[in-house]
Design an enzyme around this catalytic site. Structure first.
Site, short mmCIF file in Angstrom:
data_model
loop_
_atom_site.label_atom_id
_atom_site.label_comp_id
_atom_site.label_asym_id
_atom_site.label_seq_id
_atom_site.Cartn_x
_atom_site.Cartn_y
_atom_site.Cartn_z
CG HIS A 109 31.79 48.35 40.86
ND1 HIS A 109 30.78 48.89 41.11
CD2 HIS A 109 31.44 46.84 41.04
CE1 HIS A 109 29.68 48.36 41.21
NE2 HIS A 109 30.04 47.39 41.23
CD GLU A 110 32.76 43.79 41.03
OE1 GLU A 110 32.36 42.61 42.00
OE2 GLU A 110 32.20 43.88 40.16
CG HIS A 113 29.90 44.81 45.48
ND1 HIS A 113 28.53 45.42 45.58
CD2 HIS A 113 30.25 45.07 44.17
CE1 HIS A 113 28.32 46.07 44.53
NE2 HIS A 113 28.94 45.72 43.68
#
Length: 233
Positions: A109-110, A113
């Site tokens: 998920h990170e 980004h």
């Protein structure tokens, strides 16, 4: 003489409406927190079949997307974030060194980004542009509101509501940024040979985390609607 009861009644109803707002937002916040913790802790105890750490999975995803120059750091408990200022990812100890479903889902998920930042993803750029205004508005709006109420200055009250609306806008723009990061992370995980059950677990973790942003946006919208209604009265 006839107006006094009406004023007391109006004040009472406004107080009751605000009390109801507090109760509703507390229930939403507590419910979201309970669900998130439940899903994270559940899959924190489930090892992924890849048997690699969250940090290693993050490195794989960065390489697969051709994103370079991103540092991955080990942070403190619950410190999971991507910092566009330093172009770096920070993972908490469980996500950094763990091999669980929660660890690899959080890491990907990170990285999602980081990929958004590298590509110039529009919602992320809009969100970044709003940060300075939001940092100021989130601290100043309540003070302006209180001053406006006590000094009976409608202009200050209106300005406070406008500033709070900027904060709400920021939270709404955050939603597609978070959802897209999770989508990217899950799409990458499906290419890493994890089972369908593990994919479902990763989806549950990221869906639960996204719920915190939805809950925050919802409570802020309710607060803004109450402010607008009270201002009109």
């Amino acid at each position: 003489m006839a107006r006094k009861p009406a004023k007391r009644s109006c004040s009472y109803l406004m107080s009751m409406s605000y009390l109801s707002l507090i109760v509703v937002t507390m229930v939403i916040g507590m419910g979201a927190t309970w669900y998130v913790n439940r899903q994270i802790n559940k899959y924190l105890r489930v090892p992924a079949s890849t048997r690699i750490t969250g940090a290693q999975m993050a490195e794989r995803m960065l390489a697969a997307n051709g994103v370079t120059g991103v540092q991955i750091h080990r942070g403190g408990p619950q410190q999971d974030h991507f910092d566009p200022r330093s172009n770096s990812i920070t993972l908490d100890p469980d996500a950094f060194g763990g091999t669980s479903i929660t660890a690899i889902a959080t890491a990907c998920h990170e990285v999602g980004h980081a990929c958004q930042f590298a590509e110039g993803y529009a919602p992320m750029r809009i969100r970044g542009a709003l940060v300075p205004a939001v940092n100021f508005a989130s601290n100043a709006w309540v003070f302006l509101l209180m001053i406006g109420i006590f000094m009976h200055m409608a202009g200050l009250t209106t300005l406070a509501i406008i500033m709070y609306a900027v904060v709400v806008l920021f939270q709404l723009v955050t939603l597609p940024v978070e959802f897209d990061a999770s989508r990217r992370g899950l799409a990458f995980l499906t290419t890493q040979g994890i089972t369908s059950a593990e994919q479902s677990g990763a989806y549950s973790v990221l869906r639960a985390c996204a719920l915190t942003y939805v809950a925050a946006a919802l409570t802020s919208i309710l607060q803004l609607l109450w402010l607008l209604q009270s201002h009109d009265e």
